[in-house]
Design an enzyme around this catalytic site. Structure first.
Site, short mmCIF file in Angstrom:
data_model
loop_
_atom_site.label_atom_id
_atom_site.label_comp_id
_atom_site.label_asym_id
_atom_site.label_seq_id
_atom_site.Cartn_x
_atom_site.Cartn_y
_atom_site.Cartn_z
N ASP A 148 0.58 -12.49 6.87
CA ASP A 148 -0.83 -12.35 6.57
C ASP A 148 -1.60 -12.86 7.80
O ASP A 148 -1.45 -14.02 8.19
CB ASP A 148 -1.13 -13.20 5.33
CG ASP A 148 -2.59 -13.18 4.95
OD1 ASP A 148 -3.46 -13.42 5.84
OD2 ASP A 148 -2.89 -12.92 3.78
N GLY A 149 -2.41 -12.00 8.40
CA GLY A 149 -3.14 -12.36 9.62
C GLY A 149 -4.02 -13.59 9.43
O GLY A 149 -4.11 -14.46 10.32
N ASP A 191 -7.45 -5.35 14.36
CA ASP A 191 -7.24 -3.91 14.24
C ASP A 191 -6.77 -3.67 12.80
O ASP A 191 -5.70 -3.15 12.56
CB ASP A 191 -6.16 -3.53 15.28
CG ASP A 191 -5.84 -2.05 15.30
OD1 ASP A 191 -6.43 -1.30 14.51
OD2 ASP A 191 -4.95 -1.67 16.09
N PRO A 205 -5.19 -5.49 1.24
CA PRO A 205 -5.06 -6.87 1.67
C PRO A 205 -5.91 -7.22 2.89
O PRO A 205 -5.92 -8.36 3.32
CB PRO A 205 -3.56 -6.94 2.05
CG PRO A 205 -3.26 -5.56 2.58
CD PRO A 205 -4.11 -4.62 1.77
N GLN A 213 0.82 -1.20 0.00
CA GLN A 213 0.00 0.00 0.00
C GLN A 213 0.86 1.26 0.00
O GLN A 213 2.05 1.22 0.31
CB GLN A 213 -0.91 0.02 1.24
CG GLN A 213 -0.15 -0.11 2.57
CD GLN A 213 -1.01 -0.64 3.71
OE1 GLN A 213 -2.23 -0.47 3.70
NE2 GLN A 213 -0.37 -1.28 4.67
N ASP A 267 0.42 0.20 13.96
CA ASP A 267 0.81 1.42 14.65
C ASP A 267 1.23 1.14 16.09
O ASP A 267 1.81 2.01 16.74
CB ASP A 267 -0.33 2.45 14.60
CG ASP A 267 -1.65 1.87 15.09
OD1 ASP A 267 -1.73 1.45 16.25
OD2 ASP A 267 -2.60 1.83 14.29
#
Lengths: 291, 291
Positions: B151-152, B169, B176, B45, B100
């Site tokens: 990748d979660g 979150d 993605p 991104q 973050d």
């Protein structure tokens, strides 16, 4: 170019007109506008009615969004039904400001309310709302509603009649509405409340205008035995978090809240409900710390 | 022209740079920008870090505001402390997304949390947050925190370890992050929850994205015995009203909420508190009607 081709350009997406409402010139909301339906100047302020893509029709006073078709339910429901269901049986209401008539419309959902007096300084706001917003027109057509074009602060000073509920649905604390944030005005409102009466005022964004909140509560806390803030989400208002002051000498907004009556009456709302009534008095920590 | 004179122009008010985040191209928030601190492209991104007048530093992913100095407390407090105080005694947390590090930072306020695993697909987001946001750097420096760049959805599918709390979150339901809204992912998360575990996911704006909410609750309501929405006000997110899904097989967010513990621990927060915990589950009528 004919009007037909103007419309064509708009439909084809060539027409990019944006209206923005800024806070301190640094941040704001911006809306893509289909058409400006009205622009004019009253004795008191600039008045615009815009047709926007996402929010439908919007009333804009002195460059600030007041109501829009899409989110016009939150503010009037929260300023009218919160005091109504905390009152033991209100029969009369005084609305200071509120020239859009939407708060009046919410009070009219309660058959027990027999009389609503509305005092707005600017006749042209009411005229334009009646012209462009069907719900405003309906509210002002009701025989229970009495309209005065006058300064709200002067009106409450000279009035003998008393009311069960008084709400201040005024604009931001700049002229002509700044007097509605003054101590003398609040004292005069208390004078014309019936026993068991409730006073509610809009008190701006706690995030962008913390000083307004601090100042107004110092005064309200001295005048009324109970003075409690509550909040609501209003997407077109600066920061979208808005505050109201609930004030009374006898009625606590939670302890005296008539939850059963609220649940049983089933008035039609899109934001307010019995759970929201209580929840709106739960304050984020940063707001608690202001007061 | 030297950098010194660039700065001078900015101070004098000649410099008008605006960043806008639009919803459907028709409405949005607009921010006056002092300076662009970083702009780049990761494998996944576009990433920007802006310094804005009103909100301070901002992390912007694919053109959407993720965090800002001024309002970065609401979202992480509400996604972390709500499940924490509804759990009987959480010791581990899995954070999917959340590059973050702010939600991680909120979990770290609880000494009972011994282990936090964070899985973000985009290493560059974490790098840039550590570089520009001191709170992010602090969170990722804590020895309790284990970071995976993965990748979660793949991570939870292949994981043996179980967790007391899992939070999603993630970004909006576009690639993605779109897989984080799928049923299979929710089922896999449930598989790696300890008994008494709680799953929380962000679920977008109920005002602008009602379809996301409708769809996600159909799936979550079938997977978990308890699936309840709660809301918070986040001024930089579209419409400023944001929703989260609280899911568990055994813990009800209100009936099992440990209010006494919440009050006694006095963790430092600016939005979340015991009253807000309960109040955030009270839904405006228009949201109730979605689900």
């Amino acid at each position: 170019m004919s009007f037909a081709s103007l419309t064509h350009a708009e439909e084809e997406g060539f027409w990019n007109l944006w209206f923005s409402e800024l806070h301190k010139g640094n941040v704001g909301m911006t809306y893509k506008v289909k058409r400006i339906l009205y622009s004019g100047q009253s004795r008191f302020q600039r008045i615009d009615v815009l047709d926007t893509h996402e929010y439908g029709r919007m009333l804009v006073l002195y460059g600030s969004v007041m109501i829009s078709d899409r989110d016009d339910f939150v503010y009037p429901e929260m300023i009218a039904h919160v005091p109504y269901y905390a009152h033991a049986g209100a029969r009369s209401a005084l609305v200071i400001g509120g020239g859009d008539g939407l708060a009046v419309g919410e009070f009219l959902k309660h058959p027990s309310i027999e009389r609503i007096v509305i005092v707005d300084i600017d006749e042209m706001v009411i005229e334009k709302c009646k012209e462009f917003f069907p719900r405003s027109k309906a509210a002002f057509s009701d025989p229970k509603v009495e309209v005065h074009f006058a300064d709200g602060a002067e009106f409450v000073k000279s009035r003998d009649e008393r009311f069960d509920i008084i709400i201040v649905d005024g604009a931001d604390p700049i002229p002509p509405a700044d007097v509605l944030f003054h101590r003398q005005f609040h004292e005069n409102c208390r004078e014309i409340l019936n026993t068991g009466g409730i006073f509610v005022s809009q008190t701006e964004s706690p995030f962008y205008n913390p000083d307004v909140i601090k100042e107004v509560y110092t005064s309200l806390g001295e005048i009324f035995r109970i003075a409690m803030p509550y909040v609501a989400w209003i997407p077109t208002y600066p920061s979208a978090l808005w505050s109201f002051a609930f004030c009374s000498d006898t009625r606590h907004p939670l302890e005296q809240f008539d939850r059963d009556r609220c649940l049983s009456e089933e008035i039609e709302t899109r934001y307010y409900n019995a759970d929201i009534h209580a929840a709106s008095f739960a304050l984020p920590t940063f707001i608690r710390e202001l007061i």
